[in-house]
Design an enzyme around this catalytic site. Sequence first.
Site, mmCIF file in Angstrom:
data_model
loop_
_atom_site.group_PDB
_atom_site.id
_atom_site.type_symbol
_atom_site.label_atom_id
_atom_site.label_comp_id
_atom_site.label_asym_id
_atom_site.label_seq_id
_atom_site.Cartn_x
_atom_site.Cartn_y
_atom_site.Cartn_z
ATOM 1 N N ASP A 184 42.942 -24.623 -13.306
ATOM 2 C CA ASP A 184 42.853 -23.332 -12.623
ATOM 3 C C ASP A 184 42.262 -22.334 -13.615
ATOM 4 O OD1 ASP A 184 43.344 -20.822 -11.480
ATOM 5 O OD2 ASP A 184 45.120 -21.530 -10.406
ATOM 6 N N LYS A 233 40.454 -12.917 -6.918
ATOM 7 C CA LYS A 233 40.735 -12.148 -8.129
ATOM 8 C C LYS A 233 39.425 -11.657 -8.753
ATOM 9 C CE LYS A 233 44.762 -13.617 -6.881
ATOM 10 N NZ LYS A 233 45.433 -14.784 -7.424
ATOM 11 N N ARG A 270 32.544 -24.412 11.331
ATOM 12 C CA ARG A 270 33.549 -25.104 10.504
ATOM 13 C C ARG A 270 32.918 -26.197 9.650
ATOM 14 N NH1 ARG A 270 36.519 -28.958 12.402
ATOM 15 N NH2 ARG A 270 36.570 -28.181 14.547
ATOM 16 N N TYR A 280 50.705 -20.623 -11.716
ATOM 17 C CA TYR A 280 50.829 -19.591 -10.689
ATOM 18 C C TYR A 280 52.013 -19.971 -9.762
ATOM 19 C CZ TYR A 280 49.670 -17.147 -6.364
ATOM 20 O OH TYR A 280 49.719 -16.393 -5.224
HETATM 21 C C1 LIG Z 1 46.196 -15.842 -6.888
HETATM 22 C C2 LIG Z 1 46.171 -17.136 -7.611
HETATM 23 C C3 LIG Z 1 46.107 -18.350 -6.916
HETATM 24 C C4 LIG Z 1 46.145 -18.415 -5.398
HETATM 25 O O1 LIG Z 1 44.984 -17.871 -4.847
HETATM 26 P P1 LIG Z 1 44.936 -17.187 -3.378
HETATM 27 O O2 LIG Z 1 43.504 -16.793 -3.260
HETATM 28 O O3 LIG Z 1 45.905 -16.060 -3.381
HETATM 29 O O4 LIG Z 1 45.327 -18.246 -2.411
HETATM 30 C C5 LIG Z 1 46.024 -19.515 -7.648
HETATM 31 N N1 LIG Z 1 46.016 -19.509 -8.999
HETATM 32 C C6 LIG Z 1 46.074 -18.355 -9.701
HETATM 33 C C7 LIG Z 1 46.049 -18.400 -11.179
HETATM 34 C C8 LIG Z 1 46.170 -17.134 -9.038
HETATM 35 O O5 LIG Z 1 46.237 -15.996 -9.740
#
Ligand SMILES: *Cc1c(COP(=O)(O)O)cnc(C)c1O
Length: 387
Positions: free
Chosen positions: A181, A206, A61, A116
Amino acid sequence: MSGMRTRAVHGGRHDLSDIGVHAPPIDLSTTYPIPDQDSGGVALGELADGAERAASPVYARLHNPTTARFEQALAELEGTEQAVAFASGMAALTAVVQASCGMTGHRHVVAARPLYGGSDHLLTTGLLGTDTDFVDPAGVAAAIRPDTGLVVLETPANPTLDVVDIAAVVRAAGDVPVVVDNTFATPVLQNPADHGAAYVLHSGTKYLGGHGDALGGVVACSVERAAPLRQLRILTGAVLHPLSAYLLHRGLPTLPLRIDAAQRTAAELARRLAAHPRVCSVRYPGLAGQNDAGVLGRQLRGPGAMLAFEPDGDPHTVVRALDVVTPAVSLGSVDTLIEHPAALTHRLVGEDVLAATGVSASLLRLSVGLEDVDDLWDDLDKALRAG
Ligand SMILES: *Cc1c(COP(=O)(O)O)cnc(C)c1O
């Protein structure tokens, strides 16, 4: 600095020849032998204080070498000093909010919509003890208060593909750190830190992993901002599993090629969709008239591989009629994915908010993958005519 493709291939692999291997080792240890418990204690103290590494990882951790290689590679791609990886994109956002608000005594967050759905919901619920004002990007300056700890921005935005001038928002935020983001653009198309973002956040789930088989998140930032994020990660336990870290790192060498190929297909599909008799509107930063902020080419190096469109028929009928395109949430995978934001990713965002931010009840979001463009087009054309 070397080019993007070279950094994508070699990032985080600099020590491999020294240890005599070609592929990064996956270290699954949860604990590490500490024959000298005094020096082990020193290492534990250093890691708990937010150090990037210490003489021993001590316990999984606190530190993991497989994860550290992925972090180094991502920092090289974003052009930041460091990066800190988390169990998911949402865990990464949670840590950024806690580091900039909870740990500093600030309660107030300013967030530019649309975001998101999960990020929007986290901030709306105030689950982390914050109080958020949602604004459009032009309203950031007026929303800043003395107790504002963080400005949250997403560009291109999910799911409308709105593009925002990051530097303008950073100026409007003044001394308040801005998190961008960068999940949709990836470091291949945009480096928010170059425009003043304090934190660059990715859902690694992603494009970074790119194959739909690893959940993870990462924040790229300065050394100074990385240390509290690591302290939080140790205490909250939101660590990235080393197998996932390996898969995310493995995705990076092909990231520029995947983005390039998918973007080319997306641009062609956007053009054809815009001319389709059964399509009312298409959202894609590369289409004429959709680069209002003038950021395409300056801040955003390409329009990307995400688009959204409104069919004139029932969106659910359109989705059911598809055979090649995968009907699923998430994005950035090798296969093309389609989803209905109002039903799924943005379900938890209020209807009034969706309407105000341009997410209509018929909008479908398409994450363009690596298939042949004509196979995707034939599938979409057939489904639109069925809708
Ligand atoms: C999917 C997504 C998130 C969240 O990410 P996770 O890995 O599912 O927790 C945050 N911002 C955007 C733009 C996303 O597409």
